[in-house]
Design a protein around this motif. Structure first.
Motif, mmCIF file in Angstrom:
data_model
loop_
_atom_site.group_PDB
_atom_site.id
_atom_site.type_symbol
_atom_site.label_atom_id
_atom_site.label_comp_id
_atom_site.label_asym_id
_atom_site.label_seq_id
_atom_site.Cartn_x
_atom_site.Cartn_y
_atom_site.Cartn_z
ATOM 1 N N THR A 151 3.169 12.954 0.032
ATOM 2 C CA THR A 151 3.548 11.986 -0.761
ATOM 3 C C THR A 151 4.506 10.362 -0.459
ATOM 4 O O THR A 151 3.632 11.013 1.179
ATOM 5 C CB THR A 151 5.162 12.229 -1.476
ATOM 6 O OG1 THR A 151 6.228 11.477 -2.175
ATOM 7 C CG2 THR A 151 6.298 12.612 -0.667
ATOM 8 N N ALA A 152 4.045 9.511 -0.213
ATOM 9 C CA ALA A 152 4.253 7.749 -0.175
ATOM 10 C C ALA A 152 3.144 8.845 0.584
ATOM 11 O O ALA A 152 1.813 8.515 0.073
ATOM 12 C CB ALA A 152 5.370 8.169 0.805
ATOM 13 N N SER A 153 3.150 7.654 2.267
ATOM 14 C CA SER A 153 2.039 7.769 2.844
ATOM 15 C C SER A 153 2.473 9.066 4.148
ATOM 16 O O SER A 153 2.573 9.061 5.657
ATOM 17 C CB SER A 153 1.727 6.681 3.642
ATOM 18 O OG SER A 153 0.732 6.406 2.612
ATOM 19 N N GLY B 54 7.666 2.847 -1.550
ATOM 20 C CA GLY B 54 7.829 4.602 -1.059
ATOM 21 C C GLY B 54 7.231 3.953 0.328
ATOM 22 O O GLY B 54 6.620 4.332 1.462
ATOM 23 N N ASP B 55 5.588 3.098 0.292
ATOM 24 C CA ASP B 55 5.211 3.056 0.823
ATOM 25 C C ASP B 55 4.379 2.054 0.805
ATOM 26 O O ASP B 55 3.811 1.580 -0.854
ATOM 27 C CB ASP B 55 3.647 4.593 1.212
ATOM 28 C CG ASP B 55 3.335 5.096 0.330
ATOM 29 O OD1 ASP B 55 3.747 4.861 -0.936
ATOM 30 O OD2 ASP B 55 2.161 5.392 -0.121
ATOM 31 N N GLU B 56 2.769 2.128 1.714
ATOM 32 C CA GLU B 56 2.093 0.303 1.090
ATOM 33 C C GLU B 56 0.617 0.772 2.055
ATOM 34 O O GLU B 56 0.562 1.249 3.182
ATOM 35 C CB GLU B 56 2.902 -1.181 1.647
ATOM 36 C CG GLU B 56 1.978 -2.383 1.284
ATOM 37 C CD GLU B 56 1.136 -2.162 -0.512
ATOM 38 O OE1 GLU B 56 2.003 -2.873 -1.374
ATOM 39 O OE2 GLU B 56 0.032 -1.549 -0.601
ATOM 40 N N ASN C 44 -2.035 5.784 -9.033
ATOM 41 C CA ASN C 44 -3.103 6.164 -9.881
ATOM 42 C C ASN C 44 -2.040 6.264 -10.806
ATOM 43 O O ASN C 44 -2.275 5.908 -12.553
ATOM 44 C CB ASN C 44 -4.320 5.656 -10.052
ATOM 45 C CG ASN C 44 -5.581 5.826 -9.527
ATOM 46 O OD1 ASN C 44 -5.394 5.330 -9.163
ATOM 47 N ND2 ASN C 44 -5.969 6.599 -8.776
ATOM 48 N N THR C 45 -1.215 7.575 -10.911
ATOM 49 C CA THR C 45 -0.671 7.911 -11.978
ATOM 50 C C THR C 45 0.436 6.643 -12.533
ATOM 51 O O THR C 45 0.702 7.216 -13.849
ATOM 52 C CB THR C 45 0.181 9.336 -10.505
ATOM 53 O OG1 THR C 45 -1.079 10.336 -10.750
ATOM 54 C CG2 THR C 45 1.057 9.852 -12.272
ATOM 55 N N PRO C 46 1.361 6.707 -11.629
ATOM 56 C CA PRO C 46 2.941 5.751 -12.195
ATOM 57 C C PRO C 46 2.369 4.889 -13.058
ATOM 58 O O PRO C 46 3.625 4.659 -14.207
ATOM 59 C CB PRO C 46 3.600 4.943 -10.695
ATOM 60 C CG PRO C 46 2.294 5.509 -10.005
ATOM 61 C CD PRO C 46 1.308 5.959 -10.239
#
Ligand code: 6PG
Length: 222
Positions: free
Chosen positions: A137-139, A67-69, A43-45
């Motif tokens: 971070t990322a996943s 970075g991740d999905e 949600n942050t970006p």
């Protein structure tokens, strides 16, 4: 060495992050014709993406990665690529050929292998990341076996943040990015930031030096 940029509000932190990213992109494009950037989910970006989309940049020269999905069907509202398309790619009319999404609809193992092939021979100029309250971070979550996977892109199972199945750039890939930028806000992140400042053993503290953009609510006293 981490570098901390602290702002009185989430709005100012988002704006400053967009300004910093734009400058970094322009510097990168003075060296190379293409700038390779990995983007965060969550949600942050969103607010930062809005400000970034207003910048005067030749977007044709930017290639976007994630970075991740999350392992969800194509177009699912909770996918990171859906959020990024809404808040950034649709606003800058990013050409499809510059957007490299992770095919997690195939399942984590197959998607990670396919994305590793896409990322082959790519060194990220910028890894723009978020951070969870547990310091993931990322996943890449604390204690998860994915942290020890030396491939460039890793399947993630049993993630504590739904959905449990994901795909993530690896610790190694994030370490090899030329620049790491993290935007994280809100008092829920305060404990993780305090731990990071005290050299805590958290996934986000294992990827190298970071330019941190935080609001005062997230930034701890010590
Ligand atoms: C995801 C994100 C994840 C996110 C952090 C912070 O798929 O959830 O990629 O790494 O950046 O969990 O999420 P918020 O910005 O929502 O706090």
């Amino acid at each position: 060495m981490h570098n901390w940029h602290i702002y009185e509000s989430q709005e100012l932190a988002a704006q400053a992050t967009a300004d910093f990213l734009a400058e970094l992109i322009k510097q990168s494009l003075q060296q190379n014709s293409i700038c390779h950037i990995a983007l965060p989910g969550g949600n942050t970006p969103a607010k930062c993406f809005h400000y970034l989309s207003q910048k005067n940049i030749n977007w044709q020269q930017i290639h976007w990665y994630l970075g991740d999905e999350r392992c969800l069907p194509v177009g699912h509202a909770e996918r990171n690529d859906v959020m990024i398309r809404q808040h950034l790619w649709s606003k800058i009319q990013a050409p499809d050929k510059t957007i490299h999404t992770i095919p997690t609809e195939l399942g984590a193992t197959e998607a990670a292998a396919k994305y590793a092939a896409i990322m082959k021979n790519i060194t990220l100029d910028i890894a723009f990341l978020g951070m969870g309250e547990d310091g993931h971070t990322a996943s890449l979550f604390p204690g998860n076996i994915a942290l020890k996977n030396l491939h460039s892109v890793v399947p993630v199972f049993n993630a504590p943040k739904p959905p449990a199945e994901r795909v993530s750039l690896s610790v190694s890939t994030l370490q090899h990015a030329r620049h790491r930028i993290v935007l994280t806000m809100g008092e829920g992140k305060q404990q993780a930031i305090a731990s990071i400042k005290n050299r805590g053993d958290l996934p986000i503290n294992s990827i190298g030096d970071i330019e941190w953009f935080v609001d005062t609510a997230a930034s701890s006293a010590n």
